[in-house]
Motif scaffolding. Structure first.
Motif, short mmCIF file in Angstrom:
data_model
loop_
_atom_site.label_atom_id
_atom_site.label_comp_id
_atom_site.label_asym_id
_atom_site.label_seq_id
_atom_site.Cartn_x
_atom_site.Cartn_y
_atom_site.Cartn_z
N ARG A 1 0.82 -1.21 0.00
CA ARG A 1 0.00 0.00 0.00
C ARG A 1 0.85 1.25 0.00
O ARG A 1 0.51 2.26 -0.65
CB ARG A 1 -0.95 -0.01 1.21
N ALA A 2 1.98 1.20 0.71
CA ALA A 2 2.87 2.36 0.74
C ALA A 2 3.44 2.65 -0.65
O ALA A 2 3.55 3.82 -1.06
CB ALA A 2 4.00 2.12 1.74
N ILE A 3 3.81 1.60 -1.39
CA ILE A 3 4.33 1.79 -2.74
C ILE A 3 3.25 2.35 -3.65
O ILE A 3 3.47 3.28 -4.44
CB ILE A 3 4.88 0.46 -3.29
N ILE A 4 2.04 1.78 -3.56
CA ILE A 4 0.93 2.26 -4.39
C ILE A 4 0.63 3.73 -4.08
O ILE A 4 0.46 4.55 -5.00
CB ILE A 4 -0.32 1.38 -4.17
N ASP A 5 0.59 4.07 -2.80
CA ASP A 5 0.31 5.45 -2.42
C ASP A 5 1.40 6.40 -2.92
O ASP A 5 1.10 7.52 -3.36
CB ASP A 5 0.19 5.56 -0.90
N ALA A 6 2.65 5.93 -2.88
CA ALA A 6 3.75 6.77 -3.37
C ALA A 6 3.61 7.04 -4.86
O ALA A 6 3.90 8.15 -5.33
CB ALA A 6 5.09 6.10 -3.07
N GLU A 7 3.16 6.04 -5.62
CA GLU A 7 3.01 6.22 -7.07
C GLU A 7 1.79 7.07 -7.44
O GLU A 7 1.72 7.61 -8.53
CB GLU A 7 2.93 4.85 -7.76
N ARG A 8 0.87 7.21 -6.52
CA ARG A 8 -0.28 8.09 -6.76
C ARG A 8 0.15 9.56 -6.81
O ARG A 8 -0.46 10.37 -7.51
CB ARG A 8 -1.33 7.93 -5.65
N THR A 9 1.17 9.89 -6.05
CA THR A 9 1.56 11.29 -5.90
C THR A 9 2.96 11.61 -6.39
O THR A 9 3.32 12.78 -6.52
CB THR A 9 1.47 11.69 -4.42
N GLY A 10 3.76 10.60 -6.65
CA GLY A 10 5.15 10.83 -7.07
C GLY A 10 5.78 9.52 -7.48
O GLY A 10 5.30 8.86 -8.39
N GLY A 11 6.84 9.13 -6.76
CA GLY A 11 7.49 7.86 -7.03
C GLY A 11 8.10 7.78 -8.41
O GLY A 11 8.34 8.79 -9.07
N TRP A 12 8.34 6.56 -8.86
CA TRP A 12 8.96 6.35 -10.18
C TRP A 12 8.09 6.92 -11.28
O TRP A 12 8.59 7.48 -12.26
CB TRP A 12 9.17 4.85 -10.40
N SER A 13 6.77 6.79 -11.14
CA SER A 13 5.86 7.22 -12.21
C SER A 13 5.62 8.72 -12.24
O SER A 13 4.97 9.23 -13.16
CB SER A 13 4.50 6.51 -12.04
N GLY A 14 6.14 9.43 -11.24
CA GLY A 14 5.88 10.86 -11.17
C GLY A 14 4.43 11.19 -10.88
O GLY A 14 3.94 12.26 -11.24
N GLY A 15 3.73 10.27 -10.23
CA GLY A 15 2.35 10.50 -9.87
C GLY A 15 1.34 10.02 -10.90
O GLY A 15 0.14 10.23 -10.74
N ARG A 16 1.82 9.36 -11.95
CA ARG A 16 0.89 8.86 -12.97
C ARG A 16 0.12 7.65 -12.46
O ARG A 16 -1.03 7.43 -12.86
CB ARG A 16 1.65 8.50 -14.25
N GLY A 17 0.75 6.85 -11.59
CA GLY A 17 0.05 5.71 -11.02
C GLY A 17 0.79 4.41 -11.20
O GLY A 17 1.97 4.38 -11.56
#
Length: 233
Positions: A115-131
């Motif tokens: 869930r932490a990884i998914i939440d990170a990708e919602r707002t940033g992360g590797w995808s830059g918030g794309r998901g």
């Protein structure tokens, strides 16, 4: 716009290959939660933790030094600084991963990390918030029940056995099918004692890939995404 696609399914349904390609096509991150369970199993074996000791397994998983790379073109699994991408696919790990996957405390910890990884990708992360496209066995129901798109990817047993046999042995002849049967059927039976990934929950779209090849299955899942949400710009 952030998009979360959750894909569940049994062994050999094609969910890893399909999810990676869907993520690549949509420009999303890719999370293989099954690899996290495999990494936890590898870690327990490496550390000499008896897989029959549920409390010890749960404790080891809580301390698991795991880093998951979510680039769909090159997903990585690193434990304690070591790339274990190949090691977690060995028969030794495959034959014992259910001991971790059916440990409820271990599932809770790995679910928290997922869930932490998914939440990170919602707002940033590797995808830059794309998901992210996250795949596993309980993503649509437990880990990300609020995902924008939820898919149960399934296939009949014969198709699943043949696919896994080709993946592991390079052929789907009778000997390869026999060698693969326990790994696919028994693991599904074991894991189904703690999570239901064989029947779609309410709001989850079933895609049956029994008679579809990989490109056709990818297109089918992309079709579900397109009908459910506007694809990321």
């Amino acid at each position: 716009m952030s998009t979360v696609v959750a894909v569940d399914g049994p062994s050999g349904s094609g969910k890893s290959s399909v999810s990676r390609e869907v993520a690549r096509r949509l420009g999303l991150a890719y999370l293989d939660t099954g690899a996290m369970y495999r990494a936890a199993t590898w870690w327990c074996l490496d550390q000499g933790v008896p897989l029959t000791d549920g409390a010890a397994v749960a404790a080891a998983v809580r301390e698991l030094p795991l880093v998951v790379g979510v680039d769909p073109a090159a997903p990585t699994v690193v434990v304690d600084g070591r790339d274990v991408g190949a090691a977690i696919r060995t028969t030794e790990v495959s034959s014992q991963v259910s001991a971790v996957a059916t440990n409820l405390d271990a599932r809770a910890e790995l679910g928290r990390r997922q869930r932490a990884i998914i939440d990170a990708e919602r707002t940033g992360g590797w995808s830059g918030g794309r998901g992210v496209v996250a795949e596993g066995r309980d993503i649509t129901t437990v880990v990300a029940p609020d995902a924008d798109v939820r898919v149960l990817l399934t296939a009949d047993e014969a198709a699943r056995l043949a696919r896994r046999a080709r993946e592991l042995h390079g052929t789907d002849d009778a000997a390869a099918i026999a060698a693969t049967h326990d790994q696919v059927v028994r693991r599904d039976a074991d894991d189904s004692t703690v999570v239901d990934f064989r029947v779609a929950a309410d709001g989850v779209v079933t895609v049956d890939s029994s008679h579809l090849d990989l490109p056709q299955t990818v297109d089918a899942v992309l079709g579900v995404v397109a009908r459910t949400v506007a694809p990321p710009a």
